[in-house]
Design a protein around this motif. Structure first.
Motif, PDB file in Angstrom:
ATOM      1  N   GLY A 168       0.800  -1.210   0.000  1.00 40.37           N
ATOM      2  CA  GLY A 168       0.000   0.000   0.000  1.00 40.37           C
ATOM      3  C   GLY A 168       0.834   1.262   0.000  1.00 40.37           C
TER       4      GLY A 168
ATOM      5  N   THR B 167       1.969   4.701  -0.995  1.00 39.81           N
ATOM      6  CA  THR B 167       1.227   5.774  -1.650  1.00 39.81           C
ATOM      7  C   THR B 167       2.122   6.836  -2.275  1.00 39.81           C
ATOM      8  OG1 THR B 167       0.995   6.891   0.472  1.00 39.81           O
ATOM      9  CG2 THR B 167      -0.820   5.453  -0.224  1.00 39.81           C
TER      10      THR B 167
ATOM     11  N   ASP C 167     -10.315  -1.673  -4.208  1.00 42.05           N
ATOM     12  CA  ASP C 167     -10.103  -0.280  -3.812  1.00 42.05           C
ATOM     13  C   ASP C 167      -8.738  -0.055  -3.147  1.00 42.05           C
ATOM     14  OD1 ASP C 167     -10.581  -1.641  -1.476  1.00 42.05           O
ATOM     15  OD2 ASP C 167     -12.057  -0.224  -0.683  1.00 42.05           O
TER      16      ASP C 167
ATOM     17  N   ASP D 292      -5.331   1.264  -2.148  1.00 43.98           N
ATOM     18  CA  ASP D 292      -4.794   2.611  -2.338  1.00 43.98           C
ATOM     19  C   ASP D 292      -3.279   2.535  -2.421  1.00 43.98           C
ATOM     20  OD1 ASP D 292      -4.484   5.354  -2.500  1.00 43.98           O
ATOM     21  OD2 ASP D 292      -4.607   5.652  -0.322  1.00 43.98           O
ATOM     22  N   CYS D 293      -2.730   2.899  -3.564  1.00 37.17           N
ATOM     23  CA  CYS D 293      -1.270   2.912  -3.707  1.00 37.17           C
ATOM     24  C   CYS D 293      -0.899   3.846  -4.849  1.00 37.17           C
ATOM     25  CB  CYS D 293      -0.722   1.503  -3.950  1.00 37.17           C
ATOM     26  SG  CYS D 293      -1.274   0.724  -5.483  1.00 37.17           S
TER      27      CYS D 293
ATOM     28  N   SER E 205      -8.540   2.779 -11.331  1.00 40.74           N
ATOM     29  CA  SER E 205      -8.090   2.548  -9.960  1.00 40.74           C
ATOM     30  C   SER E 205      -6.608   2.190  -9.999  1.00 40.74           C
ATOM     31  CB  SER E 205      -8.871   1.397  -9.314  1.00 40.74           C
ATOM     32  OG  SER E 205      -8.521   0.163  -9.935  1.00 40.74           O
TER      33      SER E 205
END
Length: 243
Positions: A59, A61, A98, A100-101, A109
């Motif tokens: 994950g 970001t 979903d 998130d990264c 996405s």
């Protein structure tokens, strides 16, 4: 194309790449990547697979660099590649929709981005690996080739990093002759502006079957057909490499 399709293609293409590399031998030259041997190709692609996996699995970001190339060769290198490829496929297949990264091209996405990007990364390098062998390379499906052209023109070369630029505005048309797909690419001193659809007045047209166009736009094959101002095709060859 759906994310699940991209993951299936990534899975199959990675296995084909490893098989071709094993058959050719890691010391074999890669004609489509001048200066590279198969070991360089396998190290690079395996590093990219691990780099991509880390973003999704952990994950992450924000951008982080890859971990570098391994000092491996022969059977050990191929085992390392297969393990990294399998982990990438399994990570993408098991990730939540979903997740998130970090990602770097427009996509529905982050998961869709990474599945698509790694499917095309691996397919192009599978073709590289097979170029080290005599014989006919594995086919590329028309819909996947069109998806890859779209990613390249509307994604990679929409970025400020693109070096495909002209002092005087020009228009390049890309036509997949085995479908009705046509892209219009506006060239100028700024990054190219591409759209799906045909506009009149192109200065140069690159045309051919979708799979051949896909590989030629990634500078793996000659353009099947060039009409109009061939200097634009030369410009693409000389400036379109993606880092």
């Amino acid at each position: 194309m759906e994310t699940a399709q991209h993951i299936r293609i990534l899975d199959a293409e990675g296995q084909l790449l490893a098989r071709a590399a094993e058959e050719a031998g890691t010391e074999a030259k890669v004609p489509t990547c001048p200066g590279w041997q198969v070991r360089d190709l396998v190290r690079h692609t395996g590093m990219v697979h691990r780099w991509a996996t880390a973003f999704v699995a952990e994950g992450r970001t924000s951008y982080h660099p890859g971990e570098g190339l391994p000092d491996l060769d022969g059977t050990e290198l191929l085992t390392w590649f297969r393990e990294g490829h399998r982990r990438l496929v399994d990570t993408l297949a098991g990730a939540p929709a979903d997740v998130d990264c970090w990602s770097f091209l427009p996509a529905p996405s982050p998961l869709a981005f990474w599945a698509r990007r790694q499917a095309h990364e691996t397919t192009v390098h599978r073709y590289d690996a097979e170029s080290a062998l005599a014989g006919t390379p594995s086919p590329i499906a028309v819909d996947f080739a069109l998806d890859g052209i779209d990613e390249l023109l509307l994604g990679f070369h929409a970025r400020k990093k693109s070096r495909v630029r002209t002092e005087v505005p020009r228009v390049l048309r890309v036509r997949a002759e085995d479908t009705d797909a046509v892209w219009t690419v506006r060239l100028s001193p700024e990054p190219p502006v591409s759209e799906l659809g045909e506009l009149t007045g192109a200065d140069c047209e690159l045309a051919g079957p979708a799979a051949e166009l896909y590989l030629s736009l990634w500078n793996r094959r000659p353009f099947p057909s060039v009409t109009g101002d061939s200097s634009i095709a030369t410009l693409w060859r000389e400036t379109s490499a993606v880092n």
